[in-house]
Design a protein around this motif. Structure first.
Motif, short mmCIF file in Angstrom:
data_model
loop_
_atom_site.label_atom_id
_atom_site.label_comp_id
_atom_site.label_asym_id
_atom_site.label_seq_id
_atom_site.Cartn_x
_atom_site.Cartn_y
_atom_site.Cartn_z
N ASN A 24 25.35 -23.70 -6.30
CA ASN A 24 26.23 -24.56 -7.10
C ASN A 24 26.64 -23.92 -8.42
OD1 ASN A 24 26.54 -26.65 -5.27
ND2 ASN A 24 24.63 -27.62 -5.91
N GLU A 25 25.97 -22.84 -8.81
CA GLU A 25 26.36 -22.09 -10.01
C GLU A 25 27.40 -21.03 -9.67
OE1 GLU A 25 22.60 -20.62 -11.40
OE2 GLU A 25 22.02 -22.57 -12.20
N GLY A 26 27.86 -21.00 -8.44
CA GLY A 26 28.91 -20.07 -8.04
C GLY A 26 28.41 -18.81 -7.38
N ASN A 27 27.14 -18.75 -7.06
CA ASN A 27 26.57 -17.58 -6.40
C ASN A 27 26.63 -17.74 -4.90
OD1 ASN A 27 25.49 -16.27 -8.88
ND2 ASN A 27 24.35 -18.18 -8.98
N GLN A 28 26.49 -16.64 -4.20
CA GLN A 28 26.36 -16.70 -2.75
C GLN A 28 24.97 -16.20 -2.38
OE1 GLN A 28 29.60 -14.39 -1.31
NE2 GLN A 28 28.70 -12.44 -1.84
N ILE A 29 24.40 -16.83 -1.40
CA ILE A 29 23.05 -16.50 -0.96
C ILE A 29 23.12 -16.09 0.50
CG2 ILE A 29 20.69 -17.31 -0.64
CD1 ILE A 29 22.94 -19.15 -3.00
N ILE A 30 22.71 -14.87 0.77
CA ILE A 30 22.65 -14.40 2.15
C ILE A 30 21.28 -14.79 2.68
CG2 ILE A 30 22.65 -12.39 3.67
CD1 ILE A 30 24.48 -11.04 1.56
N ILE A 31 21.27 -15.59 3.72
CA ILE A 31 20.03 -16.03 4.33
C ILE A 31 19.66 -15.03 5.42
CG2 ILE A 31 18.88 -17.89 5.58
CD1 ILE A 31 19.74 -18.60 2.68
N THR A 32 18.44 -14.54 5.35
CA THR A 32 17.99 -13.57 6.35
C THR A 32 16.97 -14.20 7.28
OG1 THR A 32 16.23 -12.73 4.91
CG2 THR A 32 18.37 -11.64 4.77
N HIS A 33 16.95 -13.70 8.49
CA HIS A 33 15.97 -14.14 9.49
C HIS A 33 15.42 -12.88 10.15
CE1 HIS A 33 14.07 -16.77 12.34
NE2 HIS A 33 14.59 -16.08 13.34
#
Length: 91
Positions: A24-33
């Motif tokens: 929500n602060e404008g960042n992107q989060i790459i989710i890893t598995h």
């Protein structure tokens, strides 16, 4: 400024609030598995902007196609009544 973070999928459960705040602060989060990229999480505002960008690109592309078709002397033109009749036939 947007930053990119890579976080394991388990952090969605264990650190949900932190990850949501980052998005929500404008960042992107790459989710890893299992160490591999699986998904990207962005905030809703960034998603709306992305949708708008895609829509505008689609409209621009379709208008360019229409301009080319309009210049083609073999283009078949329909009256408004013919167009609506086609939709009524589909129902």
């Amino acid at each position: 400024m947007m930053n990119t973070y890579a976080r394991p999928v388990r952090d969605l459960r264990n650190n949900y609030n932190e990850i949501i705040n980052l998005a929500n602060e404008g960042n992107q989060i790459i989710i890893t598995h299992n160490g591999k990229e699986a998904a990207v999480l962005i905030g809703t505002e960034a998603y709306r902007e992305y949708e708008s960008l895609l829509y505008n690109q689609y409209i621009k592309h379709e208008l360019e196609k229409a301009k080319k078709m309009a210049k083609d002397p073999n283009t078949k033109w329909y009256t408004e009544e013919e167009v609506w009749a086609h939709f009524e036939d589909e129902l």
